[in-house]
Structure formats: structure tokens, C-alpha cells
Enzyme design. Structure first.
Site, short mmCIF file in Angstrom:
data_model
loop_
_atom_site.label_atom_id
_atom_site.label_comp_id
_atom_site.label_asym_id
_atom_site.label_seq_id
_atom_site.Cartn_x
_atom_site.Cartn_y
_atom_site.Cartn_z
CB THR A 269 -0.89 -0.04 1.26
OG1 THR A 269 -1.84 -1.08 1.10
CG2 THR A 269 -1.60 1.27 1.51
N GLY B 280 -4.92 -5.27 7.11
CA GLY B 280 -6.03 -4.32 7.25
C GLY B 280 -7.07 -4.66 8.30
#
Ligand code: ASP
Length: 372
Positions: free
Chosen positions: A201, A255
Site C-alpha cells: 500500500t 487491514g
């Protein structure tokens, strides 16, 4: 810590001294600006990374950092700097965002992004888009051009069309390396963590010369995600948060844990409350001799680092890993990660400009919290 910090800053200054033009643009009384970026955190082993690969990542990080720093140094806003830094990383196949995003179980690239303005806490986010070249720009359009904060999939793409947001065919995002990771995952019944080895990310946080903070994050999620799984990156409060009263945070990592802890907002909330209370010693002098002589600014930096480390320790305690970048209203650009490395960079108006990958690459202000 302060000593090590100053020594490392001095060394960095020598290595990355600003150009004459930059120096001329920042007299001592110039308002501060600051930026930090990341390109993911994970199990990064220096011995297993070829010099070429390392150089490629460092160059890509440098390009993103320079793009964001340029906006801030010329008086641009934190919001513009965050977008300027994220776009080159979305365009680079090296990171898990935009081009180069990981594959879902079904073999698609589904992209997520979010952005937040610390001035008014306006925010925009998108999830599951498949044809948006730069999802961070769509997230920002959601923030500024819609009444909403969070749009998904086809609806988000329909909204993008009304805003003239640039699209790309699904093949544009696909890379061989990511396809192989999915195939290996399926063939060997591996988890996303086994095949990704790092979270790719991307994110940026910034403080501009007007004292405004902003944060943004963009990702393809985790390899083999299915059933419409959404990670933390597009979730305001989990992967991204900005509030002028406390800090701006962008996260990368597993996440599900970042959502459960509400990492980005948790760090900002703790800092907002502690700054309302002032910067008391909190008994730190027992552990950190000399702390009583620190300035308010030293406390602010220490407080921010300790707070980020404490929240990352909670992630670790629950079984998750990853990292965060943050910038404070005083202009401290910090990292905290509980993985062996994090692709990262930071720059500020004092002339500091650095990129790093492994834990310990840069000692000062880059905290690695494996032992919590
Ligand atoms: N945080 C992202 C997710 O869970 C993954 C990453 O950081 O690379 O979707």
C-alpha cells in the site's frame, strides 16, 4: 533519543543538503512544512533484496517524496502534496496501488483509496474500483464534489465518469509478478502474507506552511482477497486520518487489525487529548534521564512517537502487523512499524530529505516496535 536524533539529523543534513535555490527559499523564520510517505511495510530482508531492486524502490520513493516536497516548498497545500506524492506510486508497478495492484481471488485488480483534509476533516474514499487510473484522485473528488464520504465499485465509477476522472482498461493494472503471487497462493494453499511478504500500500501525510495537515492512502488490498473484502486503506479512521488539532496518519499492514484498532484515528485522538492537557512529564524522566530539560517541541515529538508506537503495539498484540507514517502540527514526520522494514521517506523545510527501507536504516524518529 534526542541526542541520537540530532546526530542522525546532522548526518542526514550533510547527505541531503538542500540546493542553493531551496535554501534561499527558506529563511529561518519561514513557516514549516513537512511530509512523510510510505510504500508498504513487511518482512523485508536486506540479504534477499538485490541492489538493483533496492535502487529501483529507492528511486521510486524519492520521486514520490520530491513530488510532494516540491508542492509544499512552493507554498502549496498539504492536500495537493499528498496527491502529488501518491500519484507516482500509483503509477509505478513496484507498489500495490494503481498499476501493480495485487490480484483478487478471481484474478481482478480492485482498488481502494482514501484522503482526508485536516482543516475541516472533510474526507473521501472509494473501494473496489477497477478502471480508475489514480484512485486517490477519485477519492478526492468524492470529498469535494459529492455529498458523500465513501463510494464503492460500479457506483464509484459512474461518479468518476461525471467528474471526468481518467480511466484505464483493467489490463493496465495487471502485472506478471502479482499474477504469479496469486497463482502461487492458490497452488500451494498459501496465505496472502506468504506470497506478498510485504504490504505494498502507498500513502502520504503532510503539513503545509499554513499549518494544515492532510493524509491519503491507496492500495490494491491483499492478494487473493474475495467476497468483496475491504481492508483498512479506504476506511477513514483505520487507514487514513487527518485533524489539524493532532496529526495526519496513513497506515499499511494487515487491514483487518487496523480496522479493529481504528489505528489512524486512535493515534490522532490520543494526541489531541494529550495536547489539550499540555505536555506533562508523565514520569518519563525515570526512564529517560534529561527529559525534564526538553522543550515543548521535544515533548511533542516524543509524545507523537510514543503514541504511534503504543497504538502499533495494540495491533501487534491482536496478531496484526504493519506500520504508520504521521506528521504532527509542529512538523515532526515520524514512522512506527512492527515489521522488519517499511518503504518510507520524509522531507521537511529544514532540509531533511531521506528515503529508507529496512528497520534501522534511519535511526532517528523511525521507530520499529517488534518487542511490544
Ligand atoms: N492495508 C492493506 C489492506 O489490508 C494492505 C497493505 O497495506 O498493503 O488491504
Amino acid at each position: 533519543m534526542k541526542k541520537a536524533m540530532l546526530a542522525a539529523l546532522a548526518a542526514l543534513f550533510a547527505l541531503t543538503a538542500p540546493s542553493a535555490a531551496e535554501e534561499a527559499a527558506m529563511p529561518a523564520d519561514q513557516p514549516k512544512w513537512s511530509i512523510a510517505i510510505h510504500g508498504g511495510a513487511g518482512t523485508l530482508d536486506p540479504d534477499r533484496m538485490t541492489p538493483e531492486r533496492r535502487a529501483a524502490y529507492e528511486a521510486a520513493l524519492q520521486e514520490a517524496l520530491d513530488a510532494g516536497a516540491k508542492v509544499l516548498a512552493s507554498g502549496g497545500s498539504a492536500m495537493e502534496a499528498v496527491k502529488a506524492a501518491i500519484i507516482p506510486m500509483e503509477n509505478s508497478p513496484l507498489f500495490n496501488a494503481g498499476k501493480g495492484a495485487v490480484f483478487t481471488w478471481e484474478g481482478r485488480n480492485e482498488l481502494d483509496a482514501s484522503i482526508m483534509d485536516g482543516r475541516d476533516r472533510s474526507a473521501g474514499a472509494v473501494t473496489g474500483v477497477t478502471t480508475i487510473k489514480n484512485p486517490i484522485l477519485l477519492a478526492d473528488a468524492v470529498r469535494t464534489e459529492s455529498e458523500h464520504v465513501f463510494l464503492m465499485g460500479e457506483g464509484a465509477e459512474q461518479f468518476a465518469a461525471t467528474q471526468g476522472i481518467e480511466t484505464a482498461p483493467p489490463e493496465y493494472f495487471a502485472t506478471e509478478a502479482r499474477r504469479e503471487a496469486l497463482e502461487r497462493m492458490k497452488a500451494e494453499a498459501l496465505s496472502a502474507l506468504d506470497v506478498d511478504t510485504k504490504f505494498g500500500t502507498v500513502g502520504a501525510v503532510a503539513l503545509d506552511m499554513e499549518g494544515n495537515l492532510a493524509a491519503g492512502t491507496s492500495t490494491g488490498g491483499m492478494t487473493g482477497k474475495r467476497w468483496g473484502r475491504i481492508g483498512d486503506a479506504p476506511v477513514i479512521g483505520a487507514g487514513t486520518y487527518a485533524d489539524n488539532r493532532s496529526c495526519a496518519v496513513s497506515a499499511t499492514g494487515w487491514g483487518e487489525y487496523f480496522i479493529r484498532v481504528g489505528v489512524a484515528q486512535e493515534i490522532c485522538t490520543r494526541l489531541r487529548i494529550s495536547s489539550v492537557e499540555g505536555k506533562p512529564d508523565r514520569g518519563w524522566s525515570v526512564h529517560y534521564p534529561g527529559v525534564e530539560n526538553w522543550t515543548t517541541d521535544d515533548y511533542a515529538e516524543f509524545d507523537a512517537q510514543m503514541t504511534a508506537d503504543a497504538v502499533m503495539a495494540e495491533v501487534k498484540q491482536l496478531g496484526g502487523d504493519g506500520g504508520v507514517i504521521l506528521v504532527t502540527p509542529e512538523g515532526h514526520a515520524l514512522f512506527s512499524f512492527n515489521t522488519t522494514g517499511m518503504y518510507r521517506g520524509r522531507a521537511d523545510s529544514s532540509g531533511m530529505r531521506e528515503v529508507a527501507i529496512f528497520g534501522g536504516d534511519v535511526e532517528a524518529g523511525a521507530s520499529n516496535t517488534p518487542d511490544h
